[in-house]
Every structure is written in C-alpha cells, then in structure tokens.
Design an enzyme around this catalytic site. Structure first.
Site, PDB file in Angstrom:
ATOM      1  N   TYR A   1      -2.802  -0.740  10.197  1.00 14.04           N
ATOM      2  CA  TYR A   1      -2.617  -0.928   8.829  1.00 14.04           C
ATOM      3  C   TYR A   1      -1.322  -0.640   8.027  1.00 14.04           C
ATOM      4  O   TYR A   1      -0.779  -1.267   7.328  1.00 14.04           O
ATOM      5  CB  TYR A   1      -4.044  -0.296   7.953  1.00 14.04           C
TER       6      TYR A   1
ATOM      7  N   SER B   1       1.027  -1.124   0.041  1.00 14.99           N
ATOM      8  CA  SER B   1       0.057  -0.115  -0.104  1.00 14.99           C
ATOM      9  C   SER B   1       1.058   1.295  -0.078  1.00 14.99           C
ATOM     10  O   SER B   1       1.988   1.245   0.360  1.00 14.99           O
ATOM     11  CB  SER B   1      -0.976   0.005   1.254  1.00 14.99           C
TER      12      SER B   1
END
Length: 260
Positions: free
Chosen positions: A157, A144
């Site tokens: 995350y 990501s």
C-alpha cells in the site's frame, strides 16, 4: 463570485461508490458540478448518483475497472463526448493490503499496483488529452500519509501511494503550461465503511477497543470524516486554488508532524 462553486464544471470521480470518493462526489455536486462517477462496483456508483439526484444535484454512474486501460479510455472518451468537456478528475479508486515485505505475495503486490498505481495512471492518461484540447483542467489524486512516512505492515500500500505522490509531481511539472493543475491529498485514517469492515473481520470480539486505538494514532484523537477530505478536495479543485499545483496536502490530524 461565490467561493468554491463548481457551476458548469464537469467532474469525474473514481471510486465514488462509498467512503472518501463518495464524499467528494457529493460535495462537488452540492457546489454545482455535474459529477460522473467511475466505479467498479456499479451498484455503489448508482447509489451515490441516486443520493446526489435526490439532493437536487446532477450525476451519472459508469461501471469501469480502472486497472483496464482500454475500458478507462472508452469510458472517459464517452464522458467527454456526452458532456463536451472534463474540467476535473479526482482519482480516488484504491485498495488496501496488510503485510510487510516478506508477507506480501507477488499476487497481492500486483493487485495493489494495478488498481492504485496503474488505475491512477490510466485515468490521467485518458483525461489529459481532453484537458489539453479544451485549454486546461484540474487533477486531484488521493494519496496517503503512507506516501511520506513509514506505516507498519503496509508495504504494498505504501509503495502504491508513494507512486501516486510522485506521479502527481511529474504531471504537475509536465503540464503546467497547458493550464492543467495537479495536486494530491494525503489522508491519515478516515472513518469509512472499509474501516468498519476491517475491524469487524479482524477484531470481532473487541471492535470498539480497536476503533479507539486506531483513532488515537492521530494526535487530534479521532479519525477524519470523509466529508472533511471532500471539503479539502473541493478547495483544491476550485478556481480559488488556481495558484496551487504540484503540492501534496496532508489531512492527518497532526499525524506526520506531531507524532513524536
């Protein structure tokens, strides 16, 4: 040679019941791969398989929790025994969490770690021996933009995706002489069912307004389509990308470099 074809390749894609993983699985199947889907949501995995078969492709679903190493090893060993080889592994299974450090409970931290970090590790751990024995393979991890830039309220995350990035680099270094390539892709926001569900749950009175706001955080002015991530994954897992290993590929609509 047809560019980006995966004929006679066996690909394993985790988290392919929906979203990015589903798009990657369908893209690989369209290009000739036999795709094995590892999915906790077995119905979702079977749905993707049905779509692939209806389009003339080849696929099979396997219910498995990537956070459980014994189950992952058994599943991947069974795939290898059935197919004879595993040419490609794509680690896409993952979960999100919203919260900064002080609003991230230990249970939430452990849950994100177990799926995003341990799950990626488990699948690579189970597949690497087969790739070594057969003389090579390709691993692609879905990281990501949160791996490399600060994202508000994404503490756990971001931690997990940072680990995915650095695991990618380590595996690429350690297995380069085994003819195993390992890269990762770092998307910004992608329009998936998860995004729609998140907006409906948290902003039921102004879904469209929030969708536009999130879309515009990418300088290009929109979210990515899952298929766009799939096409990048296809290139990186194809023979035409044979000189690429140990790299992270942002697919972010200009988010990292142009958000000034």
């Amino acid at each position: 040679m047809s560019l980006f074809r995966l004929d006679n390749k066996v690909a394993v894609v985790t988290g392919a019941g929906s979203g990015i993983g589903q798009a990657i699985a369908k893209c690989f199947a369209e290009q000739g791969a036999f795709v094995h889907i590892i999915e906790l949501n077995e119905d979702g995995g079977k749905g993707t398989v049905a779509d692939i078969i209806a389009a003339g492709g080849k696929a099979k679903a396997h219910g498995c929790n990537v956070a459980q190493q014994a189950d992952v090893i058994k599943t991947i060993d069974n795939i290898q025994a059935d197919a004879g080889r595993i040419d490609i592994l794509v680690n896409c299974a993952g979960i999100a969490h919203i919260g900064k450090l002080e609003t991230t409970a230990e249970a939430d931290f452990d849950r994100v770690f177990s799926v995003n970090v341990k799950g990626t590790y488990n699948c690579m751990y189970a597949a690497i021996k087969h790739m070594k024995q057969q003389g090579g393979g390709v691993i692609l991890n879905i990281a990501s933009i949160a791996s490399t830039v600060g994202i508000p309220d994404r503490f756990a995350y971001s931690m997990s995706k940072g680990a995915v990035l650095t695991m990618t680099l380590s595996v690429a270094k350690d297995y380069i002489h085994d003819n195993i390539r390992c890269n990762c892709v770092s998307p910004a926001r992608v329009h998936t069912p998860f995004v729609d569900g998140f907006l409906q749950k948290n902003y039921p009175d102004n879904v469209q307004e929030m969708f536009e706001k999130l879309s515009k955080t990418q300088p290009i002015g929109r979210m990515a389509k899952p298929e766009e991530v799939g096409w990048l994954a296809l290139y990186l897992c194809s023979e035409q990308a044979g000189f690429i290993t140990g790299c992270d590929y942002p697919i972010d609509g200009g988010f990292i470099k142009l958000n000034n």
